[in-house]
Write a protein that holds these residues in place. Structure first.
Motif, PDB file in Angstrom:
ATOM      1  N   VAL A   1      -3.592   7.716 -49.904  1.00 32.80           N
ATOM      2  CA  VAL A   1      -4.470   8.688 -49.252  1.00 32.80           C
ATOM      3  C   VAL A   1      -4.884   8.177 -47.872  1.00 32.80           C
ATOM      4  CG1 VAL A   1      -6.766   9.742 -49.375  1.00 32.80           C
ATOM      5  CG2 VAL A   1      -5.281   9.757 -51.377  1.00 32.80           C
ATOM      6  N   GLU A   2      -5.248   6.917 -47.788  1.00 36.80           N
ATOM      7  CA  GLU A   2      -5.644   6.342 -46.501  1.00 36.80           C
ATOM      8  C   GLU A   2      -4.485   6.348 -45.511  1.00 36.80           C
ATOM      9  OE1 GLU A   2      -7.208   2.557 -47.714  1.00 36.80           O
ATOM     10  OE2 GLU A   2      -9.217   3.382 -48.065  1.00 36.80           O
ATOM     11  N   ARG A   3      -3.280   6.055 -45.993  1.00 39.33           N
ATOM     12  CA  ARG A   3      -2.100   6.054 -45.123  1.00 39.33           C
ATOM     13  C   ARG A   3      -1.816   7.465 -44.603  1.00 39.33           C
ATOM     14  NH1 ARG A   3       2.037   4.703 -48.434  1.00 39.33           N
ATOM     15  NH2 ARG A   3       0.918   2.795 -48.872  1.00 39.33           N
ATOM     16  N   LEU A   4      -1.922   8.455 -45.479  1.00 42.54           N
ATOM     17  CA  LEU A   4      -1.707   9.837 -45.052  1.00 42.54           C
ATOM     18  C   LEU A   4      -2.751  10.247 -44.020  1.00 42.54           C
ATOM     19  CD1 LEU A   4      -0.262  12.552 -45.228  1.00 42.54           C
ATOM     20  CD2 LEU A   4      -1.739  13.117 -47.178  1.00 42.54           C
ATOM     21  N   TYR A   5      -3.988   9.837 -44.227  1.00 43.17           N
ATOM     22  CA  TYR A   5      -5.054  10.150 -43.274  1.00 43.17           C
ATOM     23  C   TYR A   5      -4.749   9.550 -41.903  1.00 43.17           C
ATOM     24  CZ  TYR A   5      -9.637  10.075 -41.033  1.00 43.17           C
ATOM     25  OH  TYR A   5     -10.667  10.220 -40.138  1.00 43.17           O
ATOM     26  N   LEU A   6      -4.380   8.284 -41.891  1.00 43.22           N
ATOM     27  CA  LEU A   6      -4.084   7.625 -40.617  1.00 43.22           C
ATOM     28  C   LEU A   6      -2.895   8.264 -39.916  1.00 43.22           C
ATOM     29  CD1 LEU A   6      -4.677   3.885 -41.525  1.00 43.22           C
ATOM     30  CD2 LEU A   6      -6.095   5.350 -40.083  1.00 43.22           C
ATOM     31  N   ASN A   7      -1.910   8.682 -40.694  1.00 43.41           N
ATOM     32  CA  ASN A   7      -0.751   9.342 -40.099  1.00 43.41           C
ATOM     33  C   ASN A   7      -1.080  10.752 -39.628  1.00 43.41           C
ATOM     34  OD1 ASN A   7       0.917   7.127 -40.490  1.00 43.41           O
ATOM     35  ND2 ASN A   7       1.610   7.830 -42.487  1.00 43.41           N
ATOM     36  N   SER A   8      -2.111  11.344 -40.195  1.00 41.41           N
ATOM     37  CA  SER A   8      -2.459  12.728 -39.878  1.00 41.41           C
ATOM     38  C   SER A   8      -3.305  12.866 -38.623  1.00 41.41           C
ATOM     39  CB  SER A   8      -3.211  13.366 -41.047  1.00 41.41           C
ATOM     40  OG  SER A   8      -2.388  13.412 -42.177  1.00 41.41           O
ATOM     41  N   ILE A   9      -4.100  11.885 -38.347  1.00 41.61           N
ATOM     42  CA  ILE A   9      -4.948  11.990 -37.164  1.00 41.61           C
ATOM     43  C   ILE A   9      -4.217  11.397 -35.971  1.00 41.61           C
ATOM     44  CG2 ILE A   9      -7.105  11.985 -38.455  1.00 41.61           C
ATOM     45  CD1 ILE A   9      -7.449   9.065 -37.776  1.00 41.61           C
ATOM     46  N   SER A  10      -4.532  11.868 -34.832  1.00 46.26           N
ATOM     47  CA  SER A  10      -3.833  11.398 -33.638  1.00 46.26           C
ATOM     48  C   SER A  10      -4.353  10.027 -33.213  1.00 46.26           C
ATOM     49  CB  SER A  10      -4.020  12.388 -32.494  1.00 46.26           C
ATOM     50  OG  SER A  10      -5.350  12.341 -32.032  1.00 46.26           O
ATOM     51  N   TYR A  11      -3.576   9.367 -32.424  1.00 42.84           N
ATOM     52  CA  TYR A  11      -3.945   8.063 -31.884  1.00 42.84           C
ATOM     53  C   TYR A  11      -5.272   8.160 -31.133  1.00 42.84           C
ATOM     54  CZ  TYR A  11      -3.819   3.922 -28.934  1.00 42.84           C
ATOM     55  OH  TYR A  11      -4.143   2.763 -28.293  1.00 42.84           O
ATOM     56  N   ASP A  12      -5.421   9.203 -30.367  1.00 42.07           N
ATOM     57  CA  ASP A  12      -6.636   9.349 -29.564  1.00 42.07           C
ATOM     58  C   ASP A  12      -7.871   9.558 -30.423  1.00 42.07           C
ATOM     59  OD1 ASP A  12      -4.863  11.057 -26.948  1.00 42.07           O
ATOM     60  OD2 ASP A  12      -5.391   8.955 -27.130  1.00 42.07           O
ATOM     61  N   GLU A  13      -7.751  10.307 -31.513  1.00 42.42           N
ATOM     62  CA  GLU A  13      -8.902  10.500 -32.393  1.00 42.42           C
ATOM     63  C   GLU A  13      -9.325   9.175 -33.018  1.00 42.42           C
ATOM     64  OE1 GLU A  13      -7.258  13.561 -34.898  1.00 42.42           O
ATOM     65  OE2 GLU A  13      -8.787  14.954 -34.189  1.00 42.42           O
ATOM     66  N   ARG A  14      -8.347   8.368 -33.401  1.00 46.31           N
ATOM     67  CA  ARG A  14      -8.672   7.084 -34.025  1.00 46.31           C
ATOM     68  C   ARG A  14      -9.373   6.144 -33.064  1.00 46.31           C
ATOM     69  NH1 ARG A  14      -3.368   4.831 -35.953  1.00 46.31           N
ATOM     70  NH2 ARG A  14      -2.444   6.601 -34.960  1.00 46.31           N
ATOM     71  N   HIS A  15      -9.085   6.280 -31.784  1.00 46.02           N
ATOM     72  CA  HIS A  15      -9.659   5.369 -30.800  1.00 46.02           C
ATOM     73  C   HIS A  15     -10.773   6.002 -29.971  1.00 46.02           C
ATOM     74  CE1 HIS A  15      -5.909   3.406 -31.902  1.00 46.02           C
ATOM     75  NE2 HIS A  15      -6.553   2.304 -31.639  1.00 46.02           N
ATOM     76  N   GLY A  16     -11.184   7.191 -30.342  1.00 46.02           N
ATOM     77  CA  GLY A  16     -12.309   7.839 -29.669  1.00 46.02           C
ATOM     78  C   GLY A  16     -12.026   8.265 -28.245  1.00 46.02           C
ATOM     79  N   LYS A  17     -10.772   8.510 -27.925  1.00 46.35           N
ATOM     80  CA  LYS A  17     -10.404   8.931 -26.576  1.00 46.35           C
ATOM     81  C   LYS A  17      -9.918  10.368 -26.627  1.00 46.35           C
ATOM     82  CE  LYS A  17      -8.790   4.311 -25.541  1.00 46.35           C
ATOM     83  NZ  LYS A  17      -7.624   3.488 -25.288  1.00 46.35           N
ATOM     84  N   ASN A  18     -10.138  11.084 -25.557  1.00 44.09           N
ATOM     85  CA  ASN A  18      -9.649  12.457 -25.460  1.00 44.09           C
ATOM     86  C   ASN A  18      -8.497  12.503 -24.482  1.00 44.09           C
ATOM     87  OD1 ASN A  18     -11.601  13.512 -27.180  1.00 44.09           O
ATOM     88  ND2 ASN A  18     -13.077  13.615 -25.524  1.00 44.09           N
ATOM     89  N   LYS A  19      -7.489  13.276 -24.835  1.00 45.88           N
ATOM     90  CA  LYS A  19      -6.369  13.460 -23.923  1.00 45.88           C
ATOM     91  C   LYS A  19      -6.803  14.372 -22.792  1.00 45.88           C
ATOM     92  CE  LYS A  19      -2.683  13.089 -27.313  1.00 45.88           C
ATOM     93  NZ  LYS A  19      -1.571  13.791 -27.947  1.00 45.88           N
ATOM     94  N   PRO A  20      -6.337  14.115 -21.584  1.00 47.71           N
ATOM     95  CA  PRO A  20      -6.680  15.024 -20.493  1.00 47.71           C
ATOM     96  C   PRO A  20      -6.014  16.371 -20.718  1.00 47.71           C
ATOM     97  CG  PRO A  20      -5.097  13.384 -19.757  1.00 47.71           C
ATOM     98  CD  PRO A  20      -5.511  13.015 -21.157  1.00 47.71           C
ATOM     99  N   GLU A  21      -6.770  17.427 -20.475  1.00 50.14           N
ATOM    100  CA  GLU A  21      -6.220  18.759 -20.648  1.00 50.14           C
ATOM    101  C   GLU A  21      -5.387  19.106 -19.431  1.00 50.14           C
ATOM    102  OE1 GLU A  21      -9.179  21.636 -21.550  1.00 50.14           O
ATOM    103  OE2 GLU A  21     -10.020  20.435 -23.154  1.00 50.14           O
TER     104      GLU A  21
END
Length: 103
Positions: free
Chosen positions: A63-83
Motif C-alpha cells: 500500500v505504501e509503495r502504491l501511494y508513493l508511486n501514485s503521488i508526483s515527485y513534486d507533491e512528495r517534496h512540497g514543490k509546485n510545478k510552474p504552470e
C-alpha cells in the motif's frame, strides 16, 4: 542547532491518510485489482482495511509503495510545478513571454 531530518518520504503521513488518498484516487474495486488482498475486495471499509494493514507488514508495504508511486515527485517534496500556457515552452523566460504579448 542540529536537527535531523527524516529521509523517509512517508514521514508524518498516517496510514489512514494514505488509504483515504488511494481510495479517492482509485476506488475500492481498482485498489483491489492493484493490490489483491481481501480487505480491498470483500466488503471494503477504511476501518477494516486499517486494522488489517496495521497487523500485516507485507500488505502495508504494498500500500505504501502504491501511494508513493501514485503521488508526483513534486507533491512528495512540497514543490509546485510552474504552470505553463498551452504551447509555451517551459524554458521560455518571463521576458520572452512579455514581449510576445506586446506584439
Amino acid at each position: 542547532m542540529n536537527q535531523s531530518q527524516s529521509n523517509d518520504p512517508l514521514h508524518g503521513i498516517t496510514l489512514k491518510t494514505i488509504l483515504e488518498y488511494l481510495v479517492a484516487e482509485y476506488g475500492w474495486e481498482q485498489l483491489g485489482d492493484r493490490i489483491n488482498i481481501n480487505c480491498f475486495n470483500d466488503e471494503p471499509s477504511i476501518n477494516s482495511s486499517l486494522k488489517f494493514l496495521r497487523k500485516t507488514d507485507w500488505a502495508r508495504a504494498k500500500v505504501e509503495r502504491l501511494y508513493l508511486n501514485s503521488i508526483s515527485y513534486d507533491e512528495r517534496h512540497g514543490k509546485n510545478k510552474p504552470e505553463t500556457d498551452a504551447g509555451q515552452s517551459e524554458t521560455e523566460s518571463a521576458w520572452d513571454r512579455a514581449r510576445k504579448k506586446k506584439k
